[in-house]
Design a protein around this motif. Structure first.
Motif, PDB file in Angstrom:
ATOM      1  N   THR A  52      44.677  39.616  36.467  1.00 43.29           N
ATOM      2  CA  THR A  52      44.934  38.700  37.529  1.00 43.29           C
ATOM      3  C   THR A  52      46.453  38.766  37.627  1.00 43.29           C
ATOM      4  O   THR A  52      47.234  39.054  36.882  1.00 43.29           O
TER       5      THR A  52
ATOM      6  N   THR B 265      47.100  37.405  49.058  1.00 43.24           N
ATOM      7  CA  THR B 265      46.112  38.108  47.944  1.00 43.24           C
ATOM      8  C   THR B 265      46.079  39.506  47.720  1.00 43.24           C
ATOM      9  O   THR B 265      45.591  39.772  46.557  1.00 43.24           O
TER      10      THR B 265
ATOM     11  N   LEU C 126      45.742  32.229  40.497  1.00 45.43           N
ATOM     12  CA  LEU C 126      45.690  33.795  40.185  1.00 45.43           C
ATOM     13  C   LEU C 126      44.743  34.459  40.939  1.00 45.43           C
ATOM     14  O   LEU C 126      43.562  33.836  40.860  1.00 45.43           O
TER      15      LEU C 126
ATOM     16  N   ASN D 251      42.069  37.280  41.452  1.00 50.62           N
ATOM     17  CA  ASN D 251      41.239  38.381  40.641  1.00 50.62           C
ATOM     18  C   ASN D 251      40.932  39.440  41.894  1.00 50.62           C
ATOM     19  O   ASN D 251      39.628  39.050  42.255  1.00 50.62           O
TER      20      ASN D 251
ATOM     21  N   ARG E 140      41.566  31.867  41.472  1.00 48.90           N
ATOM     22  CA  ARG E 140      41.231  30.912  40.315  1.00 48.90           C
ATOM     23  C   ARG E 140      42.551  30.141  39.864  1.00 48.90           C
ATOM     24  O   ARG E 140      43.795  30.841  39.980  1.00 48.90           O
TER      25      ARG E 140
END
Length: 748
Positions: free
Chosen positions: A331, A340, A392, A394, A401
């Motif tokens: 992550t 992201t 974080l 992923n 998350r």
């Protein structure tokens, strides 16, 4: 002399205080309660009116409350101030109003027309609603001058709010609690006003101690209000009539929150018979099973340009009992600008995506482990959190998350959702471990203990499929159409240790966790990379529900809107990996359908029986068009009956007395009326002593209320004549006695 003068000053101040409290509390305070009731009633339009409309109404009602409390009698001044405030507020909040000055040429009709359009017509509809609110307050205040009419206002207001709460997707019980509290306060004011009129000396004594007078009523009403607002929600014991009637007609009742299942409750901890579990989003998925009760409390609202499922987390490790997380996944914090860097692995040239923007407003103060998004989130544009939690990203599981669960007020996300191009997905090559852009092994994992009959059933169901998309679609259709949905499946039938095997061959019913888990396991057994996903179903846009309820047609059911998502929308589904197109959602749960964008050139799905489809659509449209007529007609009939009874209340009372006293002689009716009077007097504190005769009691009461001594004596004489006389009384005697009793009741 000085002492006498000081005494006169004290007495003058006391009289001034009595007059002040009498004028403020008794003559004007009921107008404030009318404002409170109207404030609650306008909440019925919360999803239809603009924010500017509510700003105007809140402002004008605040001005009205101040004016009504500040001025006792100057009706013209009050109305003038309130009318000016209505115009000023409408001009302040109207998005079309802009002051451009007076016409330069006063005789120019064209300039006056432009002036009207810019400065008068632009106030529509804000000024009309503001003036209507002012008039409504005055009308309610005028009607509610008597206790009986005030009760009519109270019951009508509660009935309207209850009807809207039942038939529309609103939560109005807090508003109903406020209406009841305002009604109780209004009744207290009317009671004290009547006390002042009939017993001025008693009122004068009470008015000298206003705090002692008001404090008990304030405490009682406040406790009732707080208990009504903060009392825990209990399951409904009885269905409302609209639901009962709709279900009797075989029609589906529009749900306000969907039918998602609980996520994260273990079967060992769920007591189906007691209904101890409630639907909602959970973290522990190690044991799938059990049952739950629907919890329709709202969780969040999502304002978006497209309806979607709101994705939270994915799980890849199937244990035979539930789901676990993979370990060692990398992550990273969000990049600059909230990016992201999620992307479609090995994106194919023909893969198309649609940008979906969603603004999520959380309605609860629970800590969130993840952010919910439509598909693959590409950017976190706005995040308001009281914990300043670090997010974080992923990338492999496409999750956002928190490092630690955080309380979130609102956030805005941008997502890139892959379009459902069935032709392209059917043509996509099956991914192989050597050529795939991701590691497929975690998404093909199955425990060695998986019974062979699960794999055999998967092969049988998909025997006609020639590609992975068709096989996944066949599995989806099979699960939807074979196993009925039940939020409380009979888990006593379970013998197998594997939850998928138990669902398919033993329990044969269940909710989303059963369906989605079975889909993932069966797809993996065929070599199709699949993962388990959980989050929330779309929720409901109240405006779209009402459009369909009243016979309207939705041009784009999956289009823009503000969707209310509730605990009952907690849901799980599956995602299948297609090389070059990424993870595509599949919805195997009976009664559900995942909304996905499709390419503009996508071919329409064939209809196997057009006549049947048309017939079904026509029946649905007809049911939707006229489904609202029955409750509306019933409400109209009840309201009309109430109005007729109120207007003919004297005749209705005579009819009721005739029925109640059927077969009784005039003397017997006098005796019964006397018994009712004695019960009434006891409630008013006039209690007969054990050693007293009737005559002694009435004489004592007549001495206590000297102004009513004649009434007490007359009632006693008529009663003794009926009770102990040897002659049969006339009909007129009974009527005169009832009239005398009624006069005494009103005097007391």
């Amino acid at each position: 002399m000085n002492g006498s003068y000081a005494g006169l000053q004290t007495k003058s101040k006391s009289r001034w205080g009595i007059e002040f409290w009498g004028s403020l509390f008794l003559d004007r305070f009921h107008r404030l309660f009318a404002v409170i009731i109207l404030l609650q009633l306008i909440q019925c339009f919360q999803d239809y009116w603009w924010d500017e409309t509510y700003s105007v109404l809140y402002g004008i009602l605040a001005v009205t409350a101040v004016c009504e409390l500040a001025f006792a009698r100057r009706y013209g001044i009050r109305l003038a101030l309130e009318a000016v405030a209505a115009v000023v507020l409408a001009a302040s909040y109207s998005p079309l109003f802009e002051w451009t000055g007076w016409p330069e040429h006063w005789k120019s009709q064209t300039e006056w027309n432009l002036f009207y359009e810019s400065h008068v017509a632009s106030l529509h509809p804000f000024v009309e609603l503001a003036i209507g609110a002012v008039l409504a307050v005055h009308v309610l205040s005028w009607i509610g001058r008597s206790r009986r009419l005030m009760l009519v206002i109270l019951m009508t207001s509660v009935g309207v709010m209850a009807a809207f709460d039942s038939f529309f997707p609103f939560e109005l019980w807090h508003n109903i609690a406020w209406i009841v509290a305002a009604g109780l306060g209004w009744l207290v004011v009317l009671h004290l006003r009547e006390l002042r009129a009939r017993h001025p000396d008693s009122w004068a004594a009470l008015a000298e101690r206003p705090i002692e007078l008001a404090l008990p009523a304030v405490i009682v009403i406040a406790l009732l209000l707080l208990s009504g607002i903060y009392m825990p929600r209990a399951p409904a014991l009885l269905e409302d009539p609209y639901t009962i009637w709709s279900e009797a007609q075989g029609r589906e009742v529009p749900s306000l929150a969907g039918e998602g299942g609980i996520l994260g409750s273990s079967s060992s901890s769920v007591n189906v018979s007691s209904g101890s579990a409630s639907s909602g989003y959970g973290r522990d998925d190690r044991n799938i099973g059990g049952g739950f009760d629907f919890d329709y409390s709202p969780v969040m609202t999502v304002q978006t340009n497209r309806r979607s499922y709101w994705r939270g987390e994915t799980k890849a490790v199937y244990t035979g009992k539930g789901w676990g997380d993979r370990r060692g996944i990398q992550t990273a914090p969000l990049a600059e600008g909230g990016l992201t860097h999620f992307s479609i692995p090995g994106k194919a040239d023909g893969a198309q995506t649609e940008k979906i923007t969603q603004t999520v407003t959380m309605l609860r103060k629970d800590r969130l482990p993840v952010l919910f998004s439509a598909g693959q989130a590409s950017r976190v544009a706005v995040l308001e959190s009281d914990a300043n939690g670090t997010i974080l990203a992923n990338a492999e599981e496409e999750e956002l998350r928190f490092r630690r669960p955080a309380r979130v007020q609102t956030y805005t996300l941008e997502s890139e959702v892959t379009m459902l191009d069935k032709t392209a997905l059917r043509a996509a090559a099956a991914p192989s471990p050597d050529t795939a852009s991701i590691d497929l092994a975690p998404y093909l994992q199955l425990p060695d203990s998986l019974p062979d009959r699960v794999k055999a059933l998967a092969r049988e169901v998909t025997a006609s499929g020639t590609n992975e998309f068709d096989k996944a679609a066949l599995l989806e259709d099979y699960l939807k159409n074979t196993y009925p949905y039940n939020n409380k499946p009979d888990v006593s039938k379970q013998k197998s240790a594997d939850i998928t095997d138990a669902f398919l061959f033993e329990i044969k019913e269940g909710y989303c966790d059963y369906y989605s888990t079975a889909f993932v396991v069966m797809a993996r057994s065929l070599g199709i990379p699949t993962r388990w996903v959980k989050g929330y179903a779309s929720g409901v846009d109240p405006t779209k529900v009402d459009t369909m309820r009243f016979g309207g047609v939705l041009v784009d059911p999956d289009g823009p809107g503000t969707y209310t998502v509730r605990n009952a929308d907690a849901h799980s589904w599956a995602e299948v990996y297609f090389e070059g197109y990424g993870w595509i959602p599949f919805e195997p749960t009976s009664g559900f359908s995942v909304p996905l964008p499709v390419p503009s050139n996508a071919a329409a799905e064939p209809v196997t029986d057009p006549a049947a489809a048309d017939e079904t659509d026509g029946a649905a449209t007809k049911a939707t068009s006229f489904g609202w007529a029955v409750p509306v007609a019933g409400a109209v009939v009840i309201l009309a009956a109430a109005v007729i009874l109120f207007r003919k209340r004297k005749g209705a009372r005579k009819l009721w007395n005739r029925i109640r006293y059927a077969g009784a002689s005039p003397d017997q009716r006098i005796i019964r009326e006397m018994e009712r009077l004695l019960r009434f007097l006891k409630r008013r504190g006039l209690k007969r002593e054990e050693h007293e005769t009737m005559r002694e009691s009435f004489r004592r009461w007549g001495e206590k209320f000297s102004s009513l001594r004649t009434d007490f004596d007359g009632i006693l004489v008529r009663f003794e004549t009926a009770r102990y006389g040897n002659q049969t009384g006339a009909e007129s005697d009974a009527k005169d006695f009832a009239a005398a009793v009624e006069r005494l009741r009103k005097a007391l």
